[in-house]
Design a protein around this motif. Structure first.
Motif, PDB file in Angstrom:
ATOM      1  N   LEU A   1       4.209  10.724 -13.395  1.00 51.83           N
ATOM      2  CA  LEU A   1       4.909  12.008 -13.525  1.00 51.83           C
ATOM      3  C   LEU A   1       5.804  12.020 -14.751  1.00 51.83           C
ATOM      4  CD1 LEU A   1       5.678  14.781 -12.306  1.00 51.83           C
ATOM      5  CD2 LEU A   1       7.499  13.590 -11.063  1.00 51.83           C
ATOM      6  N   GLY A   2       6.517  10.902 -14.974  1.00 46.00           N
ATOM      7  CA  GLY A   2       7.370  10.831 -16.158  1.00 46.00           C
ATOM      8  C   GLY A   2       6.570  10.831 -17.450  1.00 46.00           C
TER       9      GLY A   2
ATOM     10  N   ALA B   1       0.819  -1.210   0.000  1.00 45.63           N
ATOM     11  CA  ALA B   1       0.000   0.000   0.000  1.00 45.63           C
ATOM     12  C   ALA B   1       0.851   1.256   0.000  1.00 45.63           C
ATOM     13  CB  ALA B   1      -0.933   0.002   1.213  1.00 45.63           C
ATOM     14  N   LEU B   2       2.078   1.172   0.510  1.00 46.50           N
ATOM     15  CA  LEU B   2       2.995   2.309   0.464  1.00 46.50           C
ATOM     16  C   LEU B   2       3.802   2.333  -0.837  1.00 46.50           C
ATOM     17  CD1 LEU B   2       4.384   2.178   4.122  1.00 46.50           C
ATOM     18  CD2 LEU B   2       2.648   3.726   3.214  1.00 46.50           C
ATOM     19  N   ALA B   3       4.148   1.149  -1.357  1.00 49.73           N
ATOM     20  CA  ALA B   3       5.029   1.082  -2.518  1.00 49.73           C
ATOM     21  C   ALA B   3       4.295   1.374  -3.824  1.00 49.73           C
ATOM     22  CB  ALA B   3       5.696  -0.291  -2.594  1.00 49.73           C
TER      23      ALA B   3
ATOM     24  N   LEU C   1       3.737   4.345  -8.708  1.00 49.53           N
ATOM     25  CA  LEU C   1       2.835   4.747  -9.787  1.00 49.53           C
ATOM     26  C   LEU C   1       2.866   6.256  -9.994  1.00 49.53           C
ATOM     27  CD1 LEU C   1       0.730   3.814 -11.841  1.00 49.53           C
ATOM     28  CD2 LEU C   1      -1.015   4.087 -10.069  1.00 49.53           C
ATOM     29  N   ALA C   2       3.035   7.010  -8.920  1.00 48.45           N
ATOM     30  CA  ALA C   2       3.108   8.469  -9.045  1.00 48.45           C
ATOM     31  C   ALA C   2       4.357   8.889  -9.819  1.00 48.45           C
ATOM     32  CB  ALA C   2       3.093   9.114  -7.664  1.00 48.45           C
TER      33      ALA C   2
ATOM     34  N   ARG D   1       8.737  -3.579 -10.051  1.00 50.28           N
ATOM     35  CA  ARG D   1       9.398  -2.688  -9.097  1.00 50.28           C
ATOM     36  C   ARG D   1       8.623  -2.500  -7.790  1.00 50.28           C
ATOM     37  NH1 ARG D   1      11.867   2.236 -12.839  1.00 50.28           N
ATOM     38  NH2 ARG D   1      13.624   1.035 -13.702  1.00 50.28           N
ATOM     39  N   PRO D   2       7.331  -2.182  -7.819  1.00 48.08           N
ATOM     40  CA  PRO D   2       6.640  -2.020  -6.529  1.00 48.08           C
ATOM     41  C   PRO D   2       6.559  -3.318  -5.737  1.00 48.08           C
ATOM     42  CG  PRO D   2       5.066  -1.982  -8.342  1.00 48.08           C
ATOM     43  CD  PRO D   2       6.436  -1.907  -8.954  1.00 48.08           C
ATOM     44  N   LEU D   3       6.452  -4.458  -6.443  1.00 51.62           N
ATOM     45  CA  LEU D   3       6.441  -5.746  -5.749  1.00 51.62           C
ATOM     46  C   LEU D   3       7.778  -5.989  -5.060  1.00 51.62           C
ATOM     47  CD1 LEU D   3       4.887  -8.357  -5.154  1.00 51.62           C
ATOM     48  CD2 LEU D   3       5.835  -9.307  -7.266  1.00 51.62           C
TER      49      LEU D   3
END
Length: 226
Positions: free
Chosen positions: A115-116, A103-105, A110-111, A152-154
């Motif tokens: 943004l990119g 939930a934090l990652a 994603l932000a 990456r988030p995983l």
């Protein structure tokens, strides 16, 4: 009495309500700003540490990416205090839960990606295909880079969860062995207790390093998209 070693990772509940929310409140109270005219030693040390860590993380990032400093440093202090508080006896570590770490990652990762895509879509999409790639390798490389992007988030959440879980399990196993050996061989129990003390010191370092690594990887993702 604990039925299983993994019971320590279960979120305690009172009247059907999870107590993880109460466990997440102490970091906010410990790091609340002071209203005094003169700072004490604790607030001075906190300000010095946060300032140096912020400089270390955001020097390679341009001006547009440095706007994220407040969010990421706040997240790092939150993870740091949660990891350290989880090492205290009779406490619960919310950051040992994969759901909380994901939930934090996921939103922060994603932000950075959005943004990119909003500010420099060509360069962000260019990371999926290295320059000079042969024509035959273009489709598989794009697939591989896309998969690595979504992993990456995983990786962020699993890394933090796995390190804290492994450390807590080792502490539990060695402390149980020390208690069992105390009645049988006190000398061996004393040696086991020394190993337990050293492992606890190692876990304190791991708790701080993992919070730093979590934010360091996010700053690297932010650097790619700014």
């Amino acid at each position: 009495m604990m039925i299983s070693f993994f019971d320590q990772f279960m979120s305690p509940a009172l009247l059907g309500l999870p107590l993880v929310i109460l466990a997440m409140l102490p970091p906010l109270m410990l790091l609340s700003p002071t209203k005094q005219w003169l700072n004490n030693r604790l607030t001075t040390l906190q300000s010095w540490a946060l300032l140096n860590i912020t400089k270390q993380l955001f020097i390679p990032i341009n001006i547009s990416g440095q706007k994220w400093a407040l969010i990421l440093i706040t997240l790092m202090t939150f993870l740091l205090t949660m990891n350290l508080l989880g090492l205290l006896p009779y406490t619960f570590t919310p950051t040992a839960q994969l759901s909380l770490n994901m939930a934090l990652a996921v939103p922060t990762w994603l932000a950075t990606v959005l943004l990119g895509l909003r500010t420099q879509p060509t360069m962000s999409l260019g990371h999926l295909l290295p320059e000079g790639t042969p024509t035959l390798l273009i489709p598989p490389l794009i697939i591989i880079e896309t998969i690595s992007l979504f992993i990456r988030p995983l990786a962020l959440g699993v890394r933090l969860t796995a390190n804290l879980t492994a450390g807590h399990l080792l502490i539990q196993l060695i402390s149980t062995a020390a208690l069992v050996l105390m009645a049988m061989t006190p000398t061996l129990a004393a040696l086991t207790a020394i190993v337990l003390l050293l492992l606890t010191l190692l876990e304190v370092a791991v708790a701080m390093i993992q919070a730093y690594v979590f934010i360091l990887l996010l700053t690297l993702y932010l650097q790619e998209n700014t």
